[in-house]
Design a protein around this motif. Structure first.
Motif, short mmCIF file in Angstrom:
data_model
loop_
_atom_site.label_atom_id
_atom_site.label_comp_id
_atom_site.label_asym_id
_atom_site.label_seq_id
_atom_site.Cartn_x
_atom_site.Cartn_y
_atom_site.Cartn_z
N VAL A 1 10.62 14.44 -7.99
CA VAL A 1 9.30 14.31 -7.65
C VAL A 1 8.98 12.57 -6.35
N LEU A 2 9.78 12.02 -6.57
CA LEU A 2 9.53 10.92 -5.81
C LEU A 2 10.19 10.95 -4.66
N ARG A 3 11.71 11.78 -5.02
CA ARG A 3 12.80 11.62 -4.01
C ARG A 3 12.51 13.02 -3.08
N THR A 4 11.26 13.68 -3.28
CA THR A 4 11.24 14.37 -2.28
C THR A 4 9.68 14.01 -1.43
N LEU A 5 9.04 13.00 -2.02
CA LEU A 5 7.56 12.51 -1.64
C LEU A 5 8.52 11.38 -0.17
N LEU A 6 9.28 10.65 -0.88
CA LEU A 6 9.85 10.28 0.63
C LEU A 6 10.57 10.70 1.38
N GLU A 7 10.88 11.36 1.17
CA GLU A 7 11.66 13.22 2.30
C GLU A 7 11.22 13.47 3.37
N GLU A 8 10.39 13.73 2.47
CA GLU A 8 8.49 14.65 3.73
C GLU A 8 8.16 12.57 4.42
N LEU B 1 15.60 4.99 -1.32
CA LEU B 1 15.52 5.41 -2.14
C LEU B 1 16.54 4.32 -3.59
N GLU B 2 17.68 3.39 -2.71
CA GLU B 2 18.04 2.42 -3.04
C GLU B 2 16.99 2.00 -3.48
N ALA B 3 16.41 1.45 -3.54
CA ALA B 3 15.35 0.16 -3.78
C ALA B 3 14.95 0.45 -4.77
N ILE B 4 14.26 1.94 -5.11
CA ILE B 4 13.77 3.25 -6.61
C ILE B 4 15.03 2.95 -7.36
N ASP B 5 15.68 2.97 -7.15
CA ASP B 5 17.28 2.83 -7.94
C ASP B 5 17.67 1.37 -8.50
N LEU B 6 16.86 0.87 -7.72
CA LEU B 6 17.03 -0.85 -8.18
C LEU B 6 16.59 -0.68 -9.20
N ALA C 1 0.25 -1.52 0.33
CA ALA C 1 -0.12 0.18 0.09
C ALA C 1 0.77 1.55 0.59
N SER C 2 1.85 0.75 0.25
CA SER C 2 2.87 2.61 0.71
C SER C 2 3.78 2.55 -0.68
N ALA C 3 3.96 2.03 -1.55
CA ALA C 3 4.38 1.76 -2.81
C ALA C 3 2.99 2.41 -3.71
N ASN C 4 2.60 1.69 -3.22
CA ASN C 4 1.26 2.16 -4.34
C ASN C 4 1.34 3.39 -4.20
N SER C 5 0.56 3.97 -2.65
CA SER C 5 0.37 5.37 -2.85
C SER C 5 1.40 6.86 -3.01
N LEU C 6 2.54 5.84 -3.14
CA LEU C 6 3.92 6.78 -3.01
C LEU C 6 3.77 7.51 -4.54
N LEU C 7 2.90 5.90 -5.48
CA LEU C 7 3.45 5.97 -7.01
C LEU C 7 2.37 7.06 -6.99
N ALA D 1 10.74 12.28 7.32
CA ALA D 1 11.86 12.87 7.60
C ALA D 1 11.66 12.91 9.47
N SER D 2 11.76 11.91 9.32
CA SER D 2 13.11 12.06 10.94
C SER D 2 13.20 10.61 11.07
N LYS D 3 13.61 9.87 10.17
CA LYS D 3 13.85 8.54 9.58
C LYS D 3 14.47 8.42 8.56
N PRO D 4 15.54 9.20 8.19
CA PRO D 4 16.27 9.44 7.18
C PRO D 4 17.26 8.29 6.58
N LYS D 5 16.90 7.45 7.41
CA LYS D 5 18.03 5.79 7.05
C LYS D 5 16.52 5.59 5.96
N LEU D 6 15.74 5.83 6.46
CA LEU D 6 14.62 5.05 5.50
C LEU D 6 14.10 5.66 4.25
N VAL D 7 14.69 6.94 3.95
CA VAL D 7 14.82 7.83 3.25
C VAL D 7 16.00 7.04 2.00
N ASP D 8 17.32 6.82 2.96
CA ASP D 8 18.08 6.37 1.91
C ASP D 8 17.65 5.34 1.43
#
Length: 606
Positions: free
Chosen positions: A159-166, A179-184, A25-31, A169-176
């Protein structure tokens, strides 16, 4: 008539087939949110099972540059992540479309179709190498397919990067990690496939001044703005999130700044009977009070609804409808409670119903519901449904007039009571069927017994035929008064005069509007009326009178809206033609288009 469509730039349907409970659900909402941030009209619908995890679930995203976001009946890009549904998912893809699947495991002969482009991506394999931990690998596999789709559809990576950062915001490791998974996924797609696809996205500016919001959240916010301070409910899908939203808003907006104390009361009752009983008590005492439920809850609340109707206590009930009867399909949508709500309870009862078509109207009609309940001193039922209530819709930003003040109706204060020689609770002073009421404890003259049994004008018990009949006729008169107070229907006339009309309610609106537009392009002109409330006003009767044939579109098997129109208005039944949809999936516009077109064609041939 067969409708053949093919996706194009900013005009496509993406469907994602996964397993419930895997974090998709999180991935689909992100898209979906990324597409929205690109300025492109979009809507996502979640088709999920009623268990906790393990069964198939689908998320369908419609993208349309013209803003048509009802279901279209096609799938241009399928992401098949659940081997158990491979055959069904492949069959759902429109000819010329694309299917993406996890090629970590061989597909055998399951995924074979000459008219569909099939793209394999070793999502699980890549994520197993890049991430540690079973849960992390499962979650990142879903995020990785967002990267694949970003390449295939040309989604803006910034846009994807900005959404993940938002989001984190309190868990920068999850942002990284995300982003790594998206880049894969993105790099695999660009390395192995021609990107973007012919059907892809490009930035627009059509989402300015719009938001993505679900109807339950919007309704909860409307309750706060309307001044509701009491709510009671028993959890039931799909209405629970409305109460969760109300609690969250109240905790933010309804705490006393000085003391920290709550200026609201929310009770999770032992059952639906307890919930509505508490709401009636709160409404009687002067609070703006409501409950939220679905069809099974309405069934249990029937006796109390009759009590509130007869004792004339203002309350608001949100019925977020789902597929019935009985337990039915708790996570599927319908409009099958129309008659049960209109005439809820035994004896002669009629209840005011409001029909929001989208989350924006869930917000605005929530406010109107409380005003109407207090002006009419009666239950008002807001008829939402699962599709509106639980899915994110693109809506104009919600508007509010700061000059709004709640309309409490005919309430006598202590000064007014002091001047009266005698207070008669159920006396119709003004001839509109609406009596004056009092709040408890305001003045000794304002005291009376609130009765669900037979009573006369002074609220005293009676079994005298004339006194009982007088009260019942006044309640009927009050319901007639309501026709001038409820929200008016919305009329859209065709470009030229036509003998054909179509009527619908609620969440059918988008599908009907798109069908009417496409029928006009085929030379079939249709006038369209969307009803927003019951009782039906003069506008509905005039629409019926002005057309030789009227199509009634609704999402139930038994044509409940058509039946209500026939019961309440002067119209020959053979002039009303039903177009019914009751699979549990939201209505799609081709169903409406085909139903009307075939009937018009038959009429022309005759």
């Amino acid at each position: 008539m067969e409708i053949v469509e093919k996706g194009g730039i900013n005009d496509l349907v993406i469907k994602l087939a996964t397993v419930n409970g895997t974090g998709s659900a999180s991935a689909n909402s992100l898209l979906m949110r990324a597409i929205f941030r690109m300025g492109i009209p979009v809507m996502g619908r979640n088709f999920f099972p009623s268990n906790i995890q393990g069964l198939p679930t689908w998320f369908e995203i419609r993208v349309n540059h013209r803003g048509h976001l009802s279901r279209s009946g096609r799938v241009d890009l399928m992401v098949a992540m659940n081997a158990e549904t491979y055959r069904q998912d492949l069959a759902d893809v429109t000819a010329g479309g694309t299917l993406v699947y996890d090629s970590t495991w061989p597909r055998g002969t399951t995924l074979v179709r000459d008219d569909v482009k099939i793209l394999g991506v070793p999502l699980a394999g890549m994520c197993n190498e890049a991430f540690t931990g079973v849960r992390a690998r499962i979650l990142m596999k879903n995020i990785a397919y967002v990267g694949v789709l970003a390449a295939l559809l040309d989604v803006d990576m910034d846009v994807l990067r900005t959404l993940l950062e938002e989001t984190f915001a309190s868990k920068p490791k999850l942002v990284d990690a995300n982003l790594e998974a998206i880049d894969l996924g993105y790099r695999y797609a660009t390395d192995h496939f021609e990107c973007p696809l012919e059907t892809h996205l490009t930035k627009l500016d059509k989402t300015d001044e719009h938001i993505l919001i679900d109807g339950n959240t919007a309704a909860a916010l409307g309750c706060v703005y309307a001044g509701a301070t009491f709510a009671a409910w028993y959890p039931i899908t799909p209405s629970t999130s409305l109460m969760d939203g109300f609690r969250n808003f109240c905790q933010h907006f309804r705490k006393d700044e000085d003391t920290g104390k709550n200026r609201f009361c929310i009770v999770q009752a032992e059952d639906e009977l307890g919930a509505i009983g508490m709401v009636i008590g709160a409404g009687w005492s002067g609070a703006r009070a409501f409950t939220a439920t679905s069809g099974p809850g309405v069934s249990l609340m029937n006796e109390f609804l009759g009590f509130a109707y007869f004792a004339e206590v203002p309350i608001v009930l949100f019925d977020v409808q789902r597929a019935g009867p009985s337990t039915g399909m708790p996570t599927r949508t319908q409009q099958s409670d129309i008659l049960s709500c209109a005439f809820a309870s035994h004896g002669d009862t009629r209840h005011v119903l409001l029909f929001p078509a989208n989350p924006a109207e869930c917000f605005s009609l929530s406010v109107e519901a409380f005003d109407l309940a207090e002006r009419l001193q009666t239950p008002v039922i807001v008829m939402s449904d699962l599709d509106i209530g639980m899915n994110d819709w693109m809506c104009p930003k919600l508007e509010w007039n700061d000059e709004y003040r709640p309309d409490r109706g005919k309430v006598l204060d202590a000064e007014a009571l002091e001047k009266l020689p005698q207070f008669l609770r159920y006396q119709d002073v003004d001839g509109d069927g609406i009596c004056h009421r009092t709040y408890p404890g305001v003045h000794p003259k304002g005291g009376y017994f609130t009765r669900g049994s037979g009573h006369n004008e002074s609220a005293r018990y009676t079994e005298k035929p004339d006194e009982y009949q007088q009260v019942m006729e006044r309640l009927q008169r009050k319901f007639k008064t309501a026709t001038a107070l409820v929200p008016k229907p919305i009329l859209a006339n065709a470009a030229q005069a036509t003998p054909w009309g179509v009527i619908t309610i609620g969440g059918c609106d988008g599908a009907v509007r798109e069908a009417v537009e496409n029928l006009g392009a085929k030379g079939v002109h249709i006038d369209y009326l969307r009803i927003r409330a019951f009782p039906f006003g003069a506008e509905v009767q005039a629409f019926l009178d002005g057309h030789e044939r009227v199509f009634v579109v609704e999402q139930n098997r038994d044509a409940q809206l058509k039946s209500l129109l026939s019961l309440e208005l002067d119209v020959e039944k053979d002039r009303l033609v039903s177009i019914l949809h009751y699979s549990g999936a939201p209505l799609d516009w081709p169903t409406v288009f085909t139903g009307i077109f075939e009937q018009v064609k038959k009429s022309a041939a005759a």
